[in-house]
Design a protein around this motif. Structure first.
Motif, PDB file in Angstrom:
ATOM      1  N   ARG A 122       0.832  -1.209   0.000  1.00 16.55           N
ATOM      2  CA  ARG A 122       0.000   0.000   0.000  1.00 16.55           C
ATOM      3  C   ARG A 122       0.864   1.255   0.000  1.00 16.55           C
ATOM      4  O   ARG A 122       0.575   2.229  -0.706  1.00 16.55           O
ATOM      5  N   ILE A 123       1.910   1.246   0.836  1.00 16.58           N
ATOM      6  CA  ILE A 123       2.808   2.394   0.876  1.00 16.58           C
ATOM      7  C   ILE A 123       3.462   2.604  -0.480  1.00 16.58           C
ATOM      8  O   ILE A 123       3.554   3.731  -0.986  1.00 16.58           O
ATOM      9  N   ARG A 124       3.891   1.469  -1.093  1.00 14.37           N
ATOM     10  CA  ARG A 124       4.532   1.570  -2.402  1.00 14.37           C
ATOM     11  C   ARG A 124       3.546   2.072  -3.449  1.00 14.37           C
ATOM     12  O   ARG A 124       3.882   2.906  -4.289  1.00 14.37           O
ATOM     13  N   GLY A 125       2.300   1.597  -3.368  1.00 14.61           N
ATOM     14  CA  GLY A 125       1.293   2.050  -4.323  1.00 14.61           C
ATOM     15  C   GLY A 125       0.978   3.532  -4.155  1.00 14.61           C
ATOM     16  O   GLY A 125       0.808   4.256  -5.142  1.00 14.61           O
ATOM     17  N   LEU A 126       0.921   3.980  -2.897  1.00 14.78           N
ATOM     18  CA  LEU A 126       0.676   5.405  -2.647  1.00 14.78           C
ATOM     19  C   LEU A 126       1.821   6.253  -3.167  1.00 14.78           C
ATOM     20  O   LEU A 126       1.608   7.304  -3.786  1.00 14.78           O
ATOM     21  N   ALA A 127       3.045   5.790  -2.937  1.00 16.48           N
ATOM     22  CA  ALA A 127       4.208   6.535  -3.411  1.00 16.48           C
ATOM     23  C   ALA A 127       4.220   6.605  -4.939  1.00 16.48           C
ATOM     24  O   ALA A 127       4.533   7.648  -5.533  1.00 16.48           O
ATOM     25  N   GLU A 128       3.870   5.475  -5.586  1.00 15.19           N
ATOM     26  CA  GLU A 128       3.830   5.476  -7.053  1.00 15.19           C
ATOM     27  C   GLU A 128       2.743   6.417  -7.573  1.00 15.19           C
ATOM     28  O   GLU A 128       2.936   7.106  -8.580  1.00 15.19           O
ATOM     29  N   LEU A 146       1.585   9.107  -6.036  1.00 17.26           N
ATOM     30  CA  LEU A 146       2.048  10.478  -5.844  1.00 17.26           C
ATOM     31  C   LEU A 146       3.116  10.854  -6.857  1.00 17.26           C
ATOM     32  O   LEU A 146       3.147  11.985  -7.364  1.00 17.26           O
ATOM     33  N   SER A 147       3.992   9.903  -7.172  1.00 15.14           N
ATOM     34  CA  SER A 147       5.040  10.170  -8.157  1.00 15.14           C
ATOM     35  C   SER A 147       4.439  10.418  -9.539  1.00 15.14           C
ATOM     36  O   SER A 147       4.851  11.342 -10.252  1.00 15.14           O
ATOM     37  N   ALA A 148       3.450   9.601  -9.910  1.00 14.64           N
ATOM     38  CA  ALA A 148       2.793   9.800 -11.202  1.00 14.64           C
ATOM     39  C   ALA A 148       2.052  11.132 -11.234  1.00 14.64           C
ATOM     40  O   ALA A 148       2.075  11.851 -12.247  1.00 14.64           O
ATOM     41  N   ALA A 149       1.410  11.478 -10.109  1.00 14.55           N
ATOM     42  CA  ALA A 149       0.697  12.751 -10.045  1.00 14.55           C
ATOM     43  C   ALA A 149       1.677  13.921 -10.123  1.00 14.55           C
ATOM     44  O   ALA A 149       1.388  14.944 -10.749  1.00 14.55           O
ATOM     45  N   LEU A 150       2.849  13.760  -9.501  1.00 12.43           N
ATOM     46  CA  LEU A 150       3.851  14.825  -9.555  1.00 12.43           C
ATOM     47  C   LEU A 150       4.364  15.026 -10.970  1.00 12.43           C
ATOM     48  O   LEU A 150       4.594  16.173 -11.405  1.00 12.43           O
ATOM     49  N   GLU A 151       4.553  13.940 -11.706  1.00 14.67           N
ATOM     50  CA  GLU A 151       4.960  14.063 -13.103  1.00 14.67           C
ATOM     51  C   GLU A 151       3.913  14.820 -13.913  1.00 14.67           C
ATOM     52  O   GLU A 151       4.248  15.639 -14.773  1.00 14.67           O
ATOM     53  N   GLN A 152       2.649  14.538 -13.618  1.00 15.05           N
ATOM     54  CA  GLN A 152       1.585  15.260 -14.305  1.00 15.05           C
ATOM     55  C   GLN A 152       1.600  16.744 -13.934  1.00 15.05           C
ATOM     56  O   GLN A 152       1.399  17.609 -14.792  1.00 15.05           O
ATOM     57  N   GLU A 153       1.848  17.036 -12.657  1.00 11.82           N
ATOM     58  CA  GLU A 153       1.931  18.431 -12.222  1.00 11.82           C
ATOM     59  C   GLU A 153       3.101  19.140 -12.904  1.00 11.82           C
ATOM     60  O   GLU A 153       2.979  20.303 -13.309  1.00 11.82           O
ATOM     61  N   GLN A 154       4.222  18.431 -13.048  1.00  8.67           N
ATOM     62  CA  GLN A 154       5.370  19.033 -13.723  1.00  8.67           C
ATOM     63  C   GLN A 154       5.085  19.284 -15.191  1.00  8.67           C
ATOM     64  O   GLN A 154       5.523  20.304 -15.751  1.00  8.67           O
ATOM     65  N   LEU A 174      -5.264  23.297  -2.520  1.00  9.14           N
ATOM     66  CA  LEU A 174      -6.497  23.079  -3.283  1.00  9.14           C
ATOM     67  C   LEU A 174      -6.501  23.825  -4.611  1.00  9.14           C
ATOM     68  O   LEU A 174      -7.014  23.309  -5.608  1.00  9.14           O
ATOM     69  N   VAL A 175      -5.949  25.032  -4.637  1.00 16.61           N
ATOM     70  CA  VAL A 175      -6.075  25.850  -5.848  1.00 16.61           C
ATOM     71  C   VAL A 175      -4.879  25.716  -6.789  1.00 16.61           C
ATOM     72  O   VAL A 175      -5.029  25.937  -8.007  1.00 16.61           O
ATOM     73  N   LEU A 176      -3.704  25.357  -6.272  1.00 13.34           N
ATOM     74  CA  LEU A 176      -2.519  25.308  -7.131  1.00 13.34           C
ATOM     75  C   LEU A 176      -2.293  23.941  -7.759  1.00 13.34           C
ATOM     76  O   LEU A 176      -1.876  23.851  -8.913  1.00 13.34           O
ATOM     77  N   TRP A 177      -2.529  22.863  -7.010  1.00 16.46           N
ATOM     78  CA  TRP A 177      -2.376  21.538  -7.600  1.00 16.46           C
ATOM     79  C   TRP A 177      -3.547  21.236  -8.534  1.00 16.46           C
ATOM     80  O   TRP A 177      -4.657  21.696  -8.312  1.00 16.46           O
ATOM     81  N   ARG A 178      -3.296  20.429  -9.534  1.00 21.98           N
ATOM     82  CA  ARG A 178      -4.348  20.039 -10.476  1.00 21.98           C
ATOM     83  C   ARG A 178      -4.785  18.589 -10.277  1.00 21.98           C
ATOM     84  O   ARG A 178      -5.844  18.190 -10.761  1.00 21.98           O
ATOM     85  N   THR A 179      -3.959  17.772  -9.635  1.00 20.89           N
ATOM     86  CA  THR A 179      -4.305  16.365  -9.412  1.00 20.89           C
ATOM     87  C   THR A 179      -4.834  16.204  -7.993  1.00 20.89           C
ATOM     88  O   THR A 179      -4.326  16.817  -7.042  1.00 20.89           O
ATOM     89  N   TRP A 180      -5.833  15.334  -7.851  1.00 25.22           N
ATOM     90  CA  TRP A 180      -6.463  15.161  -6.544  1.00 25.22           C
ATOM     91  C   TRP A 180      -5.550  14.441  -5.567  1.00 25.22           C
ATOM     92  O   TRP A 180      -5.716  14.557  -4.339  1.00 25.22           O
ATOM     93  N   ALA A 181      -4.564  13.701  -6.063  1.00 26.14           N
ATOM     94  CA  ALA A 181      -3.626  13.037  -5.161  1.00 26.14           C
ATOM     95  C   ALA A 181      -2.855  14.055  -4.328  1.00 26.14           C
ATOM     96  O   ALA A 181      -2.594  13.850  -3.135  1.00 26.14           O
ATOM     97  N   TRP A 182      -2.488  15.185  -4.943  1.00 24.73           N
ATOM     98  CA  TRP A 182      -1.773  16.235  -4.210  1.00 24.73           C
ATOM     99  C   TRP A 182      -2.734  17.218  -3.554  1.00 24.73           C
ATOM    100  O   TRP A 182      -2.407  17.819  -2.523  1.00 24.73           O
ATOM    101  N   ARG A 183      -3.895  17.410  -4.136  1.00 28.74           N
ATOM    102  CA  ARG A 183      -4.879  18.269  -3.484  1.00 28.74           C
ATOM    103  C   ARG A 183      -5.325  17.705  -2.139  1.00 28.74           C
ATOM    104  O   ARG A 183      -5.731  18.446  -1.246  1.00 28.74           O
ATOM    105  N   ALA A 184      -5.241  16.377  -2.003  1.00 27.86           N
ATOM    106  CA  ALA A 184      -5.662  15.755  -0.740  1.00 27.86           C
ATOM    107  C   ALA A 184      -4.795  16.208   0.431  1.00 27.86           C
ATOM    108  O   ALA A 184      -5.207  16.072   1.591  1.00 27.86           O
ATOM    109  N   LEU A 185      -3.614  16.775   0.148  1.00 32.59           N
ATOM    110  CA  LEU A 185      -2.785  17.294   1.234  1.00 32.59           C
ATOM    111  C   LEU A 185      -3.473  18.423   1.986  1.00 32.59           C
ATOM    112  O   LEU A 185      -3.108  18.730   3.123  1.00 32.59           O
TER     113      LEU A 185
END
Length: 754
Positions: A25-31, A33-41, A554-565
């Motif tokens: 689960r931890i590995r899946g969450l990290a993956e 977040l990593s995929a979401a970060l690539e999308q944000e970049q 909430l307003v700067l990130w576009r992916t919900w994985a990072w918006r959840a922060l």
């Protein structure tokens, strides 16, 4: 035993399964977040967070207890910028050094701004002679307030000559902006915060280069200047005279508070408004109707852009051979600049202007005009040139609201694009219901309400922190405000100002009166509704940082994985908001008044003539909706001072005459005075002139095991707008005063305060 063995075996298998699943689960969450970060970049969102980092650098600068070195700040900025350039091929190192460079940028901009605006500040109250040029005049119903650029000052303490002073006069002024005047004035230092963590006028005055405030005494004489005024002063003085003439024209035609609101909406002059009218529109949640905000600036620029484009399109030659859209955008930029100058070019208006100019410049360069990146560039511009604005409510509210609106716009575009792709996908009953709800949020009145809700939610934490109140009916007030601005204020301001020189503007202001009468009537209904204004007690200063990060997530990130922060950040911030303990005693830096919690649990204001502004700050910070005049019960006052019983059952005395020390030092637990208390005063706690010079405003909370202190000034704090006591700066400690020095200081302290 067999059952026990089987149970133990099942438990062991469960632990083994958990040990294998949990890392997955931890590995899946990290993956994820990593995929979401690539999308944000890919969407270039990290740049927005680097602008946030530069804002963090500004906050760090203003959090310093001593003035940082400008040279070291610039060196740090240069070093991190060079390191970021050298590590361009190493993604992680480059990201780290680039972020540090942005933080250093914000820090260095604060130090550079302070060094650039530094000007003398009068150390204490004094009466003397002033001469100088009048920069600005704000007319009131009785008297006026004006800003003077000082040419000479005689008779003031330590022979200090402030650069600018802000003064009031009770009579109708016989001068206007641009005049050179001479008069006697009573000056005092700009007021410091009345409560730790509260509004600090002294800091704002420092960055406005205002070294003193006070009153004009006697006759003000206008005379020829010893030398001509600078061109910039003459230009802006001429603009101020035109603004005052137009404001008084509007005020005389419409009259009353409606006329004052109209004058504020058209010219930005707000001093004609009564306190009752201000409280009415504040409770209705539409106080921004009397300010020249980003809404007005955007509408004006939009009117110019559309108008010029239509005019240019009337020429076939221009329309077919030249980029009239870009020409219209350039002309609209010029019109927006002139509108900013014509409305006073204050800090809030300047921020709106920067944002508008960037949007129009995007049209010139064929870029999307409405994007979060343009908003970030506007914020970066302000951080670079006016970093102190980040600490003000105007910046926080305006940028939070606009960021939320842009985030809604981006979500809308993303959703519509996705729906076009998946338009043929089968939908169940719940899918159809969801589509119906989203459709109502994207189009029609529902879209405006949804956008207003998002903007209001984004600004709620800043409203609670800065003003200690929330307006639940803002969803009604904001659309009402926008309607008035769109159909009445902005068109009337442009057309009326154009017709004013011809004397044909009267019917324009009467038309504007219809809209203002409507909005004030509805504002009265909103303000009188139950729970129209909800008081919010002050909360821990660090809580606003987490709440701000939650809004930004909430307003700067576009992916919900990072918006959840935003969820954990908001929860931490709300915990800080709830942990902000109320104070039991508050004393301003002047020591002439105080706020004390009575055994009933309510605050009472102590003092013969307490500052209405300070009393309002105390009550609002306590979540108390009462007016300062209603918070005097429970306190006994005479010519020598005041006394009241605190929530812990002990007595607190406020001493205003030296003769009262003999009695109060022996019978009260806490002595408060703006004088120097006798060294042998037997009270448990003595808050006198000496202590307040070191601590600034103080707030005390009485506990079973002692007293918890909070001070406005940090230990050994020494900033240009909050300098350390002179004795401490030179010797490292505050030396005792001689009897002659004590008598002289007490005589100054006994002068009546404004």
């Amino acid at each position: 035993m067999n059952d026990i063995s089987r149970a133990a075996e099942r438990e062991e298998r469960g632990r083994d399964l958990s040990s294998r699943v949990f890392p997955l689960r931890i590995r899946g969450l990290a993956e994820a977040l990593s995929a979401a970060l690539e999308q944000e970049q890919a969407l270039r969102r990290p740049f927005l967070w680097r602008v946030v980092a530069s804002g963090g650098g500004v906050v760090l600068y203003f959090s310093a207890e001593r003035e940082p070195s400008l040279a070291l700040s610039l060196c740090a900025l240069a070093a991190f910028a060079v390191l970021a350039g050298l590590t361009r091929r190493h993604a992680r190192a480059h990201a780290l050094f680039l972020t540090l460079a942005f933080i250093a940028l914000g820090f260095a901009s604060g130090a550079w701004r302070t060094a650039r605006v530094a000007a003398p500040v009068i150390p204490r109250v004094g009466i003397g002679e002033l001469t100088g040029f009048v920069e600005e005049v704000d007319l009131r119903r009785a008297g006026a307030r004006f800003v003077l650029r000082v040419a000479s000052a005689e008779g003031y303490p330590d022979d200090v000559i402030p650069s600018r002073v802000r003064l009031t006069t009770r009579g109708e002024p016989n001068f206007s902006a641009g005049d050179f005047i001479a008069f006697k004035a009573r000056l005092m230092p700009p007021a410091r915060a009345a409560l730790p963590g509260g509004y600090d006028f002294a800091r704002d005055a420092f960055f406005a280069r205002i070294g003193a405030v006070g009153n004009a005494l006697g006759r003000i004489e206008t005379m020829p200047p010893p030398e001509p005024a600078p061109f910039s002063l003459r230009f802006f003085a001429h603009v101020d005279r035109m603004r005052n003439a137009l404001a008084m024209r509007v005020y005389r035609i419409i009259d009353g508070d409606a006329g004052a609101i109209a004058a504020a909406m058209v010219t930005g002059k707000r001093d004609l408004l009564s306190e009752d009218a201000k409280n009415l529109i504040r409770r209705a949640g539409i106080f921004h109707i009397i300010t020249i905000s980003g809404v007005q600036m955007t509408l004006v620029a939009g009117i110019f852009f559309v108008g010029f484009r239509r005019l240019l399109a009337m020429s076939q030659t221009l329309a077919l051979n030249y980029p009239i859209k870009k020409l219209a955008a350039a002309l609209a930029m010029l019109g927006a600049i002139l509108y900013d100058i014509g409305t006073g070019s204050r800090v809030g208006t300047e921020r709106a202007l920067v944002m508008t100019l960037i949007m129009l410049a995007a049209v010139l360069f064929d870029r999307p005009s409405l994007s979060m990146r343009n908003l970030a560039l506007a914020a970066l511009f302000i951080i670079a040139f006016e970093p102190e604005a980040l600490l003000g409510a105007s910046f926080q509210l305006s940028f939070a609201a606009v960021a939320a609106l842009i985030a809604v716009y981006e979500w809308r575009g993303e959703y519509l694009a996705k729906r076009r792709i998946d338009d043929r996908a089968p939908r169940g009953r719940w899918g159809a219901l969801r589509e119906s709800v989203v459709e109502r949020l994207l189009h029609g009145p529902g879209a405006a309400i949804f956008a207003t809700l998002c903007a209001t939610s984004a600004t709620a934490s800043f409203m609670a922190y800065d003003f200690h109140e929330l307006s639940p009916y803002v969803l009604i007030g904001n659309p009402l405000t926008l309607a008035i601005i769109e159909f009445f204020a902005v068109p009337c301001a442009l057309v009326g100002a154009a017709l004013y020189p011809l004397g044909l503007d009267g019917f324009i202001w009467r038309y504007l009166k219809l809209g203002i009468d409507l909005v004030t009537y509805l504002a009265g209904l909103i303000a009188s509704a139950p729970g129209a204004s909800l008081p919010v007690a002050a909360f821990a200063p660090w809580a606003i940082l987490f709440l701000s990060l939650a809004v930004l997530s909430l307003v700067l990130w576009r992916t919900w994985a990072w918006r959840a922060l935003a969820i954990p950040l908001a929860l931490i911030g709300l915990m800080g908001a709830r942990s902000g303990a109320p104070f039991d005693l508050a004393v301003p830096a002047t020591g002439e008044s105080a706020a004390l919690r009575l055994p009933s649990g309510q605050l009472a204001v102590m003092g013969q003539k307490p500052s209405a502004f300070a009393a309002e700050q105390w009550l609002r910070a306590d979540g108390d909706a009462r007016q300062s005049a209603d918070a005097r019960s429970g306190v006994a006052c005479d010519d020598s001072g005041c006394i009241a019983k605190a929530v812990n059952g002990r007595f607190v005395g406020l001493v205003t005459e030296r003769g009262a020390f003999l009695e109060d030092c022996g019978r009260v637990a806490v002595v408060i005075t703006r004088l120097y208390a006798p060294l042998g005063c037997a009270a448990e706690i003595v808050i006198d002139r000496r202590r307040l010079s070191e601590t600034g405003a103080v707030a005390l909370r009485f506990k079973a095991d002692g007293v918890e202190w909070t001070t406005a000034r940090a230990i050994d704090e020494d900033r240009p707008w909050s300098p350390a006591p002179r004795n401490r700066r030179t010797s490292g400690f505050t030396a005792p005063l001689s009897d002659e020095e004590r008598s002289a200081e007490d005589a100054r302290a006994m002068e009546p305060l404004e």
